[in-house]
Enzyme design. Structure first.
Site, PDB file in Angstrom:
ATOM      1  CG  ASP A 113     -25.972  62.109  24.092  1.00 13.26           C
ATOM      2  OD1 ASP A 113     -25.797  62.266  22.870  1.00 13.26           O
ATOM      3  OD2 ASP A 113     -26.991  61.549  24.569  1.00 13.26           O
ATOM      4  CG  ASP A 148     -28.388  61.082  17.485  1.00 13.98           C
ATOM      5  OD1 ASP A 148     -27.809  61.923  18.205  1.00 13.98           O
ATOM      6  OD2 ASP A 148     -29.070  60.160  17.955  1.00 13.98           O
ATOM      7  N   GLY A 221     -33.237  56.537  20.439  1.00 13.20           N
ATOM      8  CA  GLY A 221     -34.705  56.617  20.405  1.00 13.20           C
ATOM      9  C   GLY A 221     -35.407  55.546  21.217  1.00 13.20           C
TER      10      GLY A 221
HETATM   11  N1  GUN Z   1     -29.840  59.620  24.707  1.00 11.75           N
HETATM   12  C1  GUN Z   1     -30.924  58.817  24.784  1.00 11.75           C
HETATM   13  N2  GUN Z   1     -31.390  58.555  23.542  1.00 11.75           N
HETATM   14  C2  GUN Z   1     -30.597  59.202  22.679  1.00 11.75           C
HETATM   15  C3  GUN Z   1     -30.568  59.301  21.260  1.00 11.75           C
HETATM   16  O1  GUN Z   1     -31.386  58.746  20.538  1.00 11.75           O
HETATM   17  N3  GUN Z   1     -29.551  60.057  20.731  1.00 11.75           N
HETATM   18  C4  GUN Z   1     -28.623  60.683  21.502  1.00 11.75           C
HETATM   19  N4  GUN Z   1     -27.657  61.362  20.923  1.00 11.75           N
HETATM   20  N5  GUN Z   1     -28.649  60.588  22.830  1.00 11.75           N
HETATM   21  C5  GUN Z   1     -29.609  59.873  23.411  1.00 11.75           C
END
Ligand code: GUN
Length: 720
Positions: A113, A148, A221
């Site tokens: 992430d 994002d 989200g």
């Molecule tokens: N991890 C939990 N929710 C999100 C999100 O909306 N975007 C990203 N990049 N990681 C997340």
């Protein structure tokens, strides 16, 4: 020693094989059941078999070693945070030097992430859009994530619009920075707004970088919703986003990992999950189970056990030292998570994922509320992204099933039954001629009640008697899920419903009967309700018996070809003028001949039809013009009986498919929109010639997008 045994002895799994270059980032779906699917995502560190969960690894606290996850729990992929790795020098340096696989000691797929979640938790992050993708590329992740903009559920519409637009604005540069070798997640934001979720799905889905588009679309989200058990909104978001996300991309539920949510999310089209719940809950002395979370402090015995917990009692675990205890509970939580996902995959495979979701919905009041909302959408969806998705879910379900259908209060809303009933209402027609040779209008409707399947044993005598008494009778059977024509008595799930005995004796109430007769277009006829005798009337029909049975058989073929293959009853009537058939020892029709040629056979497990090549040729002659290409974009036919659905094949593939090889995605130029997964279809050339016939393995929509996997399982080539 076998390979499997050797592996058990040394307790090690071999490292994964990298995918072929040309498959990198492709997603193949092997089994579909409505929106649920079993898939394979191809990467340089093996194939992710979906639906699956990527356990979250906090690179600073490794509650369970990634290598152990690989060896012991068959975890083929995990997710970690590139921002955390980037920020801490003690992680950044070795990650840049030796790569993330070495840092984590994990041979499988590593997803990272980007720091967006940290910006949601802490307010901001110090890293740039290109910088974080560049870093993920440099440390060798398999699937990175662009930076994002997190759309919180409590934000204003304007703020959410901004999150969607800004995320889309960053998409192209992120894809191009990722380059050829690194796959990228393209998150779909949009808060609680159906239209913004759909817009985000479309915007992110259509971005095409120098090398490829996004490999996966996570739904972002949603963590704040899951924390508050706002499941209705969660499913609404999944349905809205899915309406525009290209079907050949897996959908990931960001931060979703409680086993209670897996069946419903999978039934609605989710492919990937990730969560730290296994470790976080363990630290908090909580245990995951498929129907909720339990506190260690409340337990005398394990309500749901695992190989980790089996040697201990809850009291013994409570008495353990803190670290030992939370590691043990994390092992249990991970094991339960993996087991529940395996169970869901098996349910997709055997066509029972919706039943599993239905069962799980009873585990929690909020989940039940959300499930009931989904059922309402299925039954009366109108317009908008949610409606679009639920209609697609129904239309992409194979309407017939080879296995038992468990009765429940929600049975009527299962997508495959809704599909079957919709086909019945749309395509079934009253007979145009009768066993006595007359072709006058129908005189009456007879409903046979009180009989359990197989109806050819329990109700055939009554049906024949009713037809002998009045040849122009339409005979229906009363089932716990409604009225069906007697001619479709062996179509499953209708004939495979498992329910308490007394439900078979129940007659539908007047309003229900009226509604069914209305749907079938026969509400104008006088009605006769007939309770079937316990003993079959072996000799019902007397000397007319065989004439009546032949007529019923002919109607069966007309009705099945019309319902499941979209052929107009008048066309089938012409074909079946010279119909003969052979019966099995159990008295079921096995081979059906038109003009002495074997053209089709009823499929014994589910009552649908299998064509022969001769049958496919006859049905092809009814509709010889080729279908439109995807570019020409034919809309759904206005006709209720648009003919046997066709798949338009590229010239290159004709020699192979013509000899009987399967049709592979990527070689399909067009497909009739009324194609039904699991049911017969024709494969034709651009000139309209018949190349093969088979069973559709995907919807027309899927065929327009996928470039890997089987589109049509070919039964026979026409050019051999
Ligand atoms: N991890 C939990 N929710 C999100 C999100 O909306 N975007 C990203 N990049 N990681 C997340």
């Amino acid at each position: 020693m076998t390979k499997a045994l050797r592996r058990r002895v040394v307790n090690k799994r071999p490292d994964p094989e990298p995918c072929r270059d040309q498959d990198l980032g492709k997603f193949e779906v092997t089994v579909r059941d409505g929106a649920a699917r079993l898939g394979k995502l191809f990467t340089r560190h093996g194939i992710l078999e979906t639906p699956m969960l990527l356990p979250v690894i906090n690179p600073n606290i490794r509650t369970i070693e990634p290598r152990e996850m690989w060896d012991k729990y068959r975890v083929n992929g995990l997710i970690t945070n590139s921002y955390v790795t980037w920020k801490h020098e003690k992680l950044r340096e070795p990650a840049l030097k030796e790569g993330i696989h070495s840092l984590l000691d994990f041979p499988g797929v590593i997803v990272t992430d980007s720091g967006t979640f940290q910006s949601y938790v802490y307010g901001d992050v110090e890293v740039g859009v290109e910088e974080i993708v560049e870093f993920q590329k440099k440390i060798g992740v398999d699937i990175g994530t662009m930076l994002d903009v997190f759309g919180r559920p409590d934000m204003s519409r304007e703020e959410i619009e901004h999150a969607v637009e800004e995320t889309a604005n960053r998409a192209l540069i992120s894809l191009n920075t990722a380059g050829e070798d690194t796959l990228l997640n393209g998150p779909v934001q949009g808060g609680l707004h159906d239209d913004l979720r759909a817009q985000a799905g479309a915007l992110m889905g259509e971005v095409s970088g120098d090398y490829r588009g996004f490999a996966v679309h996570p739904i972002g989200g949603i963590v704040p919703l899951m924390e508050k058990q706002r499941y209705l909104e969660l499913f609404r978001i999944l349905l809205s986003a899915r309406s525009t996300i290209p079907p050949n991309r897996p959908i990931h539920m960001f931060g979703c990992g409680h086993p209670i949510l897996f069946p419903m999310c999978i039934a609605l089209g989710a492919d990937l999950f990730d969560s730290a719940a296994y470790a976080l809950f363990a630290r908090d002395n909580r245990l995951l189970t498929p129907d909720g979370t339990v506190k260690l402090g409340d337990l005398t015995e394990w309500p749901h056990t695992s190989s980790a917990l089996f040697p201990y009692t809850p009291k013994e675990v409570r008495e353990m030292e803190k670290d030992e205890r939370s590691t043990l509970l994390a092992h249990h939580n991970l094991e339960v998570t993996q087991a529940e996902l395996a169970r869901c995959r098996e349910a997709v495979r055997n066509g029972t994922i919706w039943q599993l979701a239905e069962q799980r919905s009873h585990a929690n009041a909020k989940l039940r509320e959300a499930f009931e909302w989904v059922l309402e959408q299925l039954e009366e969806s109108d317009e908008g992204p949610v409606a679009e998705s639920v209609l697609r879910t129904i239309a992409s379900s194979d309407p017939v099933r080879g296995s038992a259908e468990q009765f429940s209060e929600d049975i009527d809303s299962r997508p495959h039954l809704l599909h079957l009933n919709a086909l019945l209402a749309m395509r079934w027609r009253r007979p145009g001629s009768w066993w006595d040779g007359s072709d006058d209008k129908a005189e009456r409707v007879v409903i046979l009640s009180g009989a359990e399947p197989p109806w050819r044993d329990s109700a055939l005598g009554s049906a024949i008697s009713a037809l002998e008494e009045e040849p122009r009778s339409i005979v229906l059977i009363s089932t716990p899920v409604g009225l069906i024509p007697f001619t479709l008595e062996d179509v499953s799930p209708w004939c495979h419903i498992q329910c308490p005995d007394d439900l078979w004796d129940m007659v539908l109430d007047e309003a229900e009967i009226d509604a069914w007769l209305e749907d079938l277009g026969i509400a104008d006829l006088p009605l006769d309700i007939h309770v079937c005798q316990a003993d079959p009337e072996e000799e019902a029909g007397g000397e007319n018996r065989s004439k009546i049975r032949d007529w019923i058989d002919r109607c069966t073929i007309v009705d099945k070809l019309s319902l499941l293959c979209g052929i107009s009853p008048s066309d089938v009537c012409k074909l079946s003028n010279e119909m003969t058939s052979r019966r099995s020892r159990t008295d079921r029709m096995v081979n059906v001949n038109f003009g002495g040629v074997h053209c089709l056979s009823p499929r014994l497990p589910d009552g649908a039809l299998s064509l022969t090549l001769a049958g496919a040729k006859k049905l092809h002659e009814l509709n010889p013009k080729p279908p439109s290409t995807f570019q020409q974009g034919e809309k759904s036919s206005e006709l209720n009986h648009p003919g046997l659905p066709r798949v338009l094949l590229m010239d290159d593939a004709i020699p192979f498919v013509g000899k009987g090889r399967n049709v592979i995605h990527g070689f399909v130029l067009g497909a009739d929109p009324h194609l039904i997964v699991g049911q017969p279809c024709l494969v034709v050339s651009a000139k309209g010639e018949l190349i093969a016939h088979g069973v559709a393995n995907a919807t027309a929509d899927d065929m327009a997008f996928f470039d890997k996997g089987i589109a049509v399982k070919v039964r026979d080539g026409a050019l051999k």
